[in-house]
Design a protein around this motif. Structure first.
Motif, PDB file in Angstrom:
ATOM      1  N   MET A  91      -9.295   1.638  -0.722  1.00 19.60           N
ATOM      2  CA  MET A  91      -8.477   2.292   0.293  1.00 19.60           C
ATOM      3  C   MET A  91      -7.035   2.191  -0.169  1.00 19.60           C
ATOM      4  SD  MET A  91      -7.987   1.534   4.348  1.00 19.60           S
ATOM      5  CE  MET A  91      -6.556   2.182   5.220  1.00 19.60           C
ATOM      6  N   PRO A  92      -6.321   3.305  -0.280  1.00 16.69           N
ATOM      7  CA  PRO A  92      -4.937   3.241  -0.757  1.00 16.69           C
ATOM      8  C   PRO A  92      -4.027   2.516   0.220  1.00 16.69           C
ATOM      9  CG  PRO A  92      -5.447   5.444   0.031  1.00 16.69           C
ATOM     10  CD  PRO A  92      -6.742   4.690   0.018  1.00 16.69           C
ATOM     11  N   ALA A  93      -3.020   1.877  -0.335  1.00 20.50           N
ATOM     12  CA  ALA A  93      -1.993   1.244   0.499  1.00 20.50           C
ATOM     13  C   ALA A  93      -1.041   2.321   1.007  1.00 20.50           C
ATOM     14  CB  ALA A  93      -1.239   0.201  -0.312  1.00 20.50           C
ATOM     15  N   HIS A  94      -0.750   2.292   2.299  1.00 22.45           N
ATOM     16  CA  HIS A  94       0.083   3.328   2.912  1.00 22.45           C
ATOM     17  C   HIS A  94       1.490   2.840   3.226  1.00 22.45           C
ATOM     18  CE1 HIS A  94      -3.986   4.907   3.552  1.00 22.45           C
ATOM     19  NE2 HIS A  94      -3.432   6.100   3.690  1.00 22.45           N
ATOM     20  N   GLN A  95       1.884   1.716   2.652  1.00 24.13           N
ATOM     21  CA  GLN A  95       3.196   1.155   2.982  1.00 24.13           C
ATOM     22  C   GLN A  95       4.341   2.063   2.541  1.00 24.13           C
ATOM     23  OE1 GLN A  95       3.796  -2.557   0.889  1.00 24.13           O
ATOM     24  NE2 GLN A  95       2.604  -1.887  -0.878  1.00 24.13           N
ATOM     25  N   THR A  96       4.121   2.906   1.518  1.00 23.81           N
ATOM     26  CA  THR A  96       5.161   3.841   1.086  1.00 23.81           C
ATOM     27  C   THR A  96       4.849   5.280   1.502  1.00 23.81           C
ATOM     28  OG1 THR A  96       4.076   4.159  -1.066  1.00 23.81           O
ATOM     29  CG2 THR A  96       5.712   2.402  -0.908  1.00 23.81           C
ATOM     30  N   MET A  97       3.704   5.449   2.191  1.00 28.90           N
ATOM     31  CA  MET A  97       3.272   6.791   2.570  1.00 28.90           C
ATOM     32  C   MET A  97       3.477   7.070   4.056  1.00 28.90           C
ATOM     33  SD  MET A  97      -0.264   6.513   0.384  1.00 28.90           S
ATOM     34  CE  MET A  97      -0.939   8.063   0.950  1.00 28.90           C
ATOM     35  N   LEU A  98       3.597   6.014   4.834  1.00 32.72           N
ATOM     36  CA  LEU A  98       3.746   6.160   6.280  1.00 32.72           C
ATOM     37  C   LEU A  98       4.974   5.408   6.755  1.00 32.72           C
ATOM     38  CD1 LEU A  98       0.055   5.488   7.417  1.00 32.72           C
ATOM     39  CD2 LEU A  98       1.155   7.724   7.161  1.00 32.72           C
ATOM     40  N   THR A  99       5.562   5.871   7.824  1.00 34.14           N
ATOM     41  CA  THR A  99       6.658   5.131   8.445  1.00 34.14           C
ATOM     42  C   THR A  99       6.081   3.972   9.262  1.00 34.14           C
ATOM     43  OG1 THR A  99       6.650   6.457  10.474  1.00 34.14           O
ATOM     44  CG2 THR A  99       7.968   7.280   8.609  1.00 34.14           C
ATOM     45  N   GLU A 100       6.947   3.048   9.644  1.00 34.79           N
ATOM     46  CA  GLU A 100       6.513   1.921  10.471  1.00 34.79           C
ATOM     47  C   GLU A 100       5.908   2.418  11.781  1.00 34.79           C
ATOM     48  OE1 GLU A 100       6.518  -1.482  10.181  1.00 34.79           O
ATOM     49  OE2 GLU A 100       6.999  -1.251   8.056  1.00 34.79           O
ATOM     50  N   HIS A 147      -2.497  -4.433   8.829  1.00 38.01           N
ATOM     51  CA  HIS A 147      -2.474  -5.002   7.481  1.00 38.01           C
ATOM     52  C   HIS A 147      -3.268  -4.128   6.512  1.00 38.01           C
ATOM     53  CE1 HIS A 147      -2.181  -8.470   4.636  1.00 38.01           C
ATOM     54  NE2 HIS A 147      -3.257  -7.878   4.130  1.00 38.01           N
ATOM     55  N   THR A 148      -4.461  -3.705   6.929  1.00 41.17           N
ATOM     56  CA  THR A 148      -5.293  -2.872   6.066  1.00 41.17           C
ATOM     57  C   THR A 148      -4.639  -1.523   5.793  1.00 41.17           C
ATOM     58  OG1 THR A 148      -7.278  -3.945   6.952  1.00 41.17           O
ATOM     59  CG2 THR A 148      -7.590  -1.875   5.762  1.00 41.17           C
ATOM     60  N   ILE A 149      -4.044  -0.924   6.800  1.00 42.65           N
ATOM     61  CA  ILE A 149      -3.383   0.373   6.615  1.00 42.65           C
ATOM     62  C   ILE A 149      -2.209   0.234   5.644  1.00 42.65           C
ATOM     63  CG2 ILE A 149      -2.064   2.186   7.765  1.00 42.65           C
ATOM     64  CD1 ILE A 149      -3.747   1.565  10.293  1.00 42.65           C
ATOM     65  N   LEU A 150      -1.433  -0.815   5.808  1.00 37.83           N
ATOM     66  CA  LEU A 150      -0.255  -1.006   4.972  1.00 37.83           C
ATOM     67  C   LEU A 150      -0.609  -1.292   3.512  1.00 37.83           C
ATOM     68  CD1 LEU A 150       2.114  -3.143   7.243  1.00 37.83           C
ATOM     69  CD2 LEU A 150       2.606  -0.874   6.307  1.00 37.83           C
ATOM     70  N   TYR A 151      -1.576  -2.192   3.303  1.00 40.41           N
ATOM     71  CA  TYR A 151      -1.796  -2.720   1.951  1.00 40.41           C
ATOM     72  C   TYR A 151      -3.111  -2.273   1.317  1.00 40.41           C
ATOM     73  CZ  TYR A 151       1.929  -5.635   3.805  1.00 40.41           C
ATOM     74  OH  TYR A 151       3.091  -6.073   4.387  1.00 40.41           O
ATOM     75  N   GLY A 152      -3.946  -1.583   2.074  1.00 44.91           N
ATOM     76  CA  GLY A 152      -5.155  -1.019   1.510  1.00 44.91           C
ATOM     77  C   GLY A 152      -6.213  -2.055   1.139  1.00 44.91           C
ATOM     78  N   VAL A 153      -7.196  -1.579   0.379  1.00 44.78           N
ATOM     79  CA  VAL A 153      -8.318  -2.417  -0.057  1.00 44.78           C
ATOM     80  C   VAL A 153      -8.495  -2.260  -1.567  1.00 44.78           C
ATOM     81  CG1 VAL A 153     -10.792  -2.873   0.185  1.00 44.78           C
ATOM     82  CG2 VAL A 153      -9.465  -2.139   2.173  1.00 44.78           C
ATOM     83  N   ASN A 154      -8.573  -3.393  -2.263  1.00 41.16           N
ATOM     84  CA  ASN A 154      -8.781  -3.431  -3.718  1.00 41.16           C
ATOM     85  C   ASN A 154      -7.700  -2.666  -4.485  1.00 41.16           C
ATOM     86  OD1 ASN A 154     -11.130  -5.017  -3.581  1.00 41.16           O
ATOM     87  ND2 ASN A 154     -12.427  -3.230  -3.270  1.00 41.16           N
ATOM     88  N   GLN A 155      -6.466  -2.805  -4.034  1.00 43.33           N
ATOM     89  CA  GLN A 155      -5.331  -2.214  -4.753  1.00 43.33           C
ATOM     90  C   GLN A 155      -4.723  -3.286  -5.662  1.00 43.33           C
ATOM     91  OE1 GLN A 155      -4.527   1.282  -4.255  1.00 43.33           O
ATOM     92  NE2 GLN A 155      -6.590   0.904  -3.473  1.00 43.33           N
ATOM     93  N   LYS A 156      -4.966  -3.169  -6.947  1.00 42.28           N
ATOM     94  CA  LYS A 156      -4.583  -4.221  -7.886  1.00 42.28           C
ATOM     95  C   LYS A 156      -3.084  -4.437  -7.960  1.00 42.28           C
ATOM     96  CE  LYS A 156      -8.671  -3.606 -10.788  1.00 42.28           C
ATOM     97  NZ  LYS A 156      -9.184  -3.296 -12.146  1.00 42.28           N
ATOM     98  N   ASP A 157      -2.315  -3.407  -7.711  1.00 45.17           N
ATOM     99  CA  ASP A 157      -0.863  -3.542  -7.811  1.00 45.17           C
ATOM    100  C   ASP A 157      -0.212  -3.935  -6.487  1.00 45.17           C
ATOM    101  OD1 ASP A 157      -1.603  -1.163  -6.660  1.00 45.17           O
ATOM    102  OD2 ASP A 157       0.077  -0.008  -7.483  1.00 45.17           O
ATOM    103  N   VAL A 158      -1.030  -4.241  -5.494  1.00 46.67           N
ATOM    104  CA  VAL A 158      -0.513  -4.653  -4.182  1.00 46.67           C
ATOM    105  C   VAL A 158      -1.043  -6.061  -3.879  1.00 46.67           C
ATOM    106  CG1 VAL A 158      -0.380  -4.109  -1.724  1.00 46.67           C
ATOM    107  CG2 VAL A 158      -0.531  -2.253  -3.403  1.00 46.67           C
ATOM    108  N   PRO A 159      -0.222  -7.092  -4.002  1.00 45.02           N
ATOM    109  CA  PRO A 159      -0.709  -8.472  -3.821  1.00 45.02           C
ATOM    110  C   PRO A 159      -1.361  -8.726  -2.466  1.00 45.02           C
ATOM    111  CG  PRO A 159       1.495  -8.450  -4.789  1.00 45.02           C
ATOM    112  CD  PRO A 159       1.197  -7.041  -4.372  1.00 45.02           C
ATOM    113  N   GLU A 160      -0.886  -8.057  -1.414  1.00 42.15           N
ATOM    114  CA  GLU A 160      -1.420  -8.312  -0.072  1.00 42.15           C
ATOM    115  C   GLU A 160      -2.676  -7.513   0.229  1.00 42.15           C
ATOM    116  OE1 GLU A 160       1.535  -7.138  -0.783  1.00 42.15           O
ATOM    117  OE2 GLU A 160       3.162  -8.342   0.097  1.00 42.15           O
ATOM    118  N   SER A 161      -3.148  -6.728  -0.729  1.00 40.50           N
ATOM    119  CA  SER A 161      -4.296  -5.852  -0.490  1.00 40.50           C
ATOM    120  C   SER A 161      -5.561  -6.654  -0.187  1.00 40.50           C
ATOM    121  CB  SER A 161      -4.541  -4.977  -1.722  1.00 40.50           C
ATOM    122  OG  SER A 161      -5.611  -4.080  -1.500  1.00 40.50           O
ATOM    123  N   ARG A 162      -6.422  -6.083   0.643  1.00 41.96           N
ATOM    124  CA  ARG A 162      -7.710  -6.704   0.943  1.00 41.96           C
ATOM    125  C   ARG A 162      -8.586  -6.682  -0.311  1.00 41.96           C
ATOM    126  NH1 ARG A 162      -7.351  -8.883   6.214  1.00 41.96           N
ATOM    127  NH2 ARG A 162      -6.857  -7.257   7.739  1.00 41.96           N
TER     128      ARG A 162
END
Length: 299
Positions: free
Chosen positions: A163-172, A251-266
């Motif tokens: 699941m992609p991380a949406h922290q740069t794709m969505l507003t707060e 948390h899941t929406i922001l950081y996604g799942v199995n995103q290697k370049d996102v330390p907080e990813s699930r």
């Protein structure tokens, strides 16, 4: 100790304590001496027949040539001989055919219980109840489908959802809206999501993985099965990552799942169990498919 001996003529050593406690020199009972000498003879006989005292660089192997390993191998051979009939039948049948045969199903479940404990229970729990952070196998909620074909596919090749991380794709504000929408969907069985949430769900591409109705089904098939990519059903109130709720969804929406370049990813990875990458044979995988399907959630 008293001196001289206050009990003259008695068969004692002359050692006396507290005026009348003394050490006698009477011989042991005959039955005791017989047992003593027989025990010595038994040790000698045992040492001749079985491995005991070291001889040179190794033990005395004994006239019988007995070893624990040999006894284990003989016992294992007897068990395998009893199982051979069932194992041969299983080899020629599909998981669905095994499930349709009560006797064969019972044998398979008993045989697969050890396989499940050795390979699956660490993550999914001893009864399929799911340890923290891992899917429950005893319910009817399946990310990829609960048919025997899908279970075989899952155990054989493993799973790694994305699941992609949406922290740069969505507003707060958009993240909060979607997180609240996910919670409302879970609490109402999919009937309480806000219109704003539905609009974001559709416009931001969430439907590509979670399906048009947010049930995790990309395509529903006529036979009741579905095609999915491992995305969660957002309508059933079952949370893939505990403890669930607004913060978990956010948390899941922001950081996604199995995103290697996102330390907080699930992290959500199931290894492949088929040989050679894994350690299970096709026969073992078929048994596990029957076992998991029978835990309560197979379809």
């Amino acid at each position: 100790m008293a001196d001289p001996n206050p009990f003259p003529g008695e068969n004692n050593t002359g050692h006396v304590w507290d005026d009348n406690i003394r050490e006698l020199k009477n011989p042991p009972p005959r039955w005791w001496m017989q047992g003593f000498w027989l025990s010595i003879l038994w040790v000698i006989g045992y040492s001749i027949l079985y491995p005991t005292w070291p001889l040179g660089e190794g033990p005395n192997r004994g006239l019988l040539g007995w070893t624990q390993i040999k006894e284990y191998e003989q016992g294992l051979a007897r068990i395998e001989a009893k199982r051979a009939e069932f194992e041969d039948r299983i080899r020629d049948l599909s998981a669905d055919q095994i499930l349709a045969d009560p006797g064969l199903k019972q044998y398979t479940l008993a045989s697969a219980k050890v396989l499940f404990g050795d390979n699956c229970a660490a993550c999914h729990g001893s009864g399929g109840q799911g340890n923290p952070g891992y899917p429950v196998l005893a319910d009817d909620d399946w990310l990829y489908g609960g048919t025997t074909a899908k279970l075989t596919e899952t155990i054989t090749g493993g799973r790694q959802s994305l699941m992609p991380a949406h922290q740069t794709m969505l507003t707060e504000a958009e993240v909060d809206t979607l997180a609240h929408w996910v919670v409302a969907m879970a609490e109402t069985g999919g009937e309480g999501g806000s219109e704003a949430g539905w609009n974001l769900f559709r416009s931001k591409g969430c439907v590509a993985c979670h399906g048009q109705t947010a049930n995790g089904h990309v395509v529903d098939l006529p036979n009741g099965d579905f095609i999915g990519v491992g995305a969660a059903n957002l309508r059933d109130g079952i949370w893939r990552f505990e403890p669930g709720g607004f913060e978990s969804a956010r948390h899941t929406i922001l950081y996604g799942v199995n995103q290697k370049d996102v330390p907080e990813s699930r992290s959500a990875v199931m290894p492949a169990f088929a040989q050679p990458a894994g350690k299970l044979s096709a026969q073992d995988i078929k048994k596990l498919v029957v076992y998991v399907h029978s835990l309560g959630g197979g379809r």
